[in-house]
Write an enzyme that holds these catalytic residues in place. Structure first.
Site, mmCIF file in Angstrom:
data_model
loop_
_atom_site.group_PDB
_atom_site.id
_atom_site.type_symbol
_atom_site.label_atom_id
_atom_site.label_comp_id
_atom_site.label_asym_id
_atom_site.label_seq_id
_atom_site.Cartn_x
_atom_site.Cartn_y
_atom_site.Cartn_z
ATOM 1 N N TYR A 229 34.470 42.736 34.314
ATOM 2 C CA TYR A 229 34.360 43.553 35.391
ATOM 3 C C TYR A 229 33.182 43.416 36.252
ATOM 4 O O TYR A 229 32.327 42.539 36.305
ATOM 5 C CB TYR A 229 34.206 44.960 34.736
ATOM 6 C CG TYR A 229 34.194 46.264 35.675
ATOM 7 C CD1 TYR A 229 35.294 46.386 36.516
ATOM 8 C CD2 TYR A 229 33.184 47.129 35.976
ATOM 9 C CE1 TYR A 229 35.483 47.499 37.401
ATOM 10 C CE2 TYR A 229 33.204 47.990 36.769
ATOM 11 C CZ TYR A 229 34.156 48.264 37.672
ATOM 12 O OH TYR A 229 34.267 49.282 38.432
ATOM 13 N N PRO B 83 30.314 44.319 37.705
ATOM 14 C CA PRO B 83 29.091 44.237 37.660
ATOM 15 C C PRO B 83 28.462 43.236 36.349
ATOM 16 O O PRO B 83 27.616 42.903 35.989
ATOM 17 C CB PRO B 83 28.373 45.401 37.368
ATOM 18 C CG PRO B 83 29.769 46.089 36.658
ATOM 19 C CD PRO B 83 31.047 45.605 37.326
ATOM 20 N N LYS B 84 29.476 42.556 35.692
ATOM 21 C CA LYS B 84 29.252 41.769 34.521
ATOM 22 C C LYS B 84 28.295 40.556 34.928
ATOM 23 O O LYS B 84 28.858 40.077 36.204
ATOM 24 C CB LYS B 84 30.324 41.396 33.738
ATOM 25 C CG LYS B 84 30.973 42.669 33.055
ATOM 26 C CD LYS B 84 29.898 43.534 32.342
ATOM 27 C CE LYS B 84 30.590 44.782 31.560
ATOM 28 N NZ LYS B 84 30.859 46.031 32.583
ATOM 29 N N ASN B 85 28.036 39.873 34.028
ATOM 30 C CA ASN B 85 27.356 38.501 34.472
ATOM 31 C C ASN B 85 28.566 37.246 34.522
ATOM 32 O O ASN B 85 27.997 36.250 35.260
ATOM 33 C CB ASN B 85 26.317 37.962 33.515
ATOM 34 C CG ASN B 85 26.824 37.798 32.034
ATOM 35 O OD1 ASN B 85 27.853 38.379 31.790
ATOM 36 N ND2 ASN B 85 25.793 37.215 31.060
ATOM 37 N N MET B 86 29.578 37.510 34.079
ATOM 38 C CA MET B 86 30.856 36.610 34.551
ATOM 39 C C MET B 86 32.058 37.635 34.949
ATOM 40 O O MET B 86 32.216 38.384 34.094
ATOM 41 C CB MET B 86 31.017 35.738 33.334
ATOM 42 C CG MET B 86 32.182 34.848 33.401
ATOM 43 S SD MET B 86 32.443 33.969 31.910
ATOM 44 C CE MET B 86 34.096 33.617 31.913
#
Length: 197
Positions: A178, A180-183
């Protein structure tokens, strides 16, 4: 001061890859998904990876794959996004909440053990904000009580604790891509399993 919900960092190569998919006949599952699944499984050190539409879908699929359903209880934490619990409900099981560490907010193995009943079939700990739970403790607990161990790794693709990464001790680990995730790819998720079956 305005704090943004997220700020992604997409490169020209990322934009070209997205454009390549949009110009192909495969807007969903296709060759790019297969390439991703192979690369992600290899990166995570897992046996197999399956790309999905969300981490919620991955959690639901992991529960169903292990036969968890009506009448079963799954121990988890209330310190998480609601999808952790709704995936359990969607599978037909009942979420049972256990207490968390007051400093880290992470589920504790001893708290989970305190709420195990005859109906408990699985433990679903959540790695929160890049911090991993005590997977060695949860692995020992799951073995002791013959329980399925499914990791909610939505926030923890690159985490490591005690020499263990997500998916290396659990029966399954579930991930989110999603915004805002880091990937990220905007939406999406994945399920990894040590067992190729």
């Amino acid at each position: 001061m305005k704090v943004e919900f997220f700020r992604h960092s997409l490169t020209e190569a990322d934009l070209r890859a997205a454009s390549e998919v949009l110009q192909s006949i495969f807007l969903t599952t296709g060759p790019m998904t297969a390439r991703f699944e192979k690369a992600f499984a290899q990166y995570m050190g897992a046996g197999e990876a399956v790309g999905l539409s969300s981490c919620t879908g991955a959690l639901h699929l992991a529960l169903l794959r292990h036969g968890i359903g009506t009448g079963d209880e799954v121990i988890t934490t209330p310190m998480t996004f609601v999808a952790t619990s709704t995936a359990i409900l969607q599978a037909g099981a009942k979420p049972v909440f256990a207490d968390v560490c007051p400093k880290s907010g992470l589920l504790l193995p001893e708290s989970a053990e305190a709420v195990i009943t005859k109906k408990t079939r699985a433990i679903l700990p959540v790695h929160l904000y890049g911090r991993m739970v005590d997977m060695k403790g949860f692995y020992a607990l799951a073995k002791k009580h013959d329980l399925v161990l499914i990791e909610d790794s939505a926030h923890c693709i690159e985490g490591e604790r005690d020499g263990v990464r997500p998916g290396q001790l659990g029966d399954a680990a579930c991930f989110s891509f999603y915004a805002p995730k880091n990937m990220t790819c905007g939406e999406g998720g994945a399920l990894i399993c040590r067992n190729d079956a």
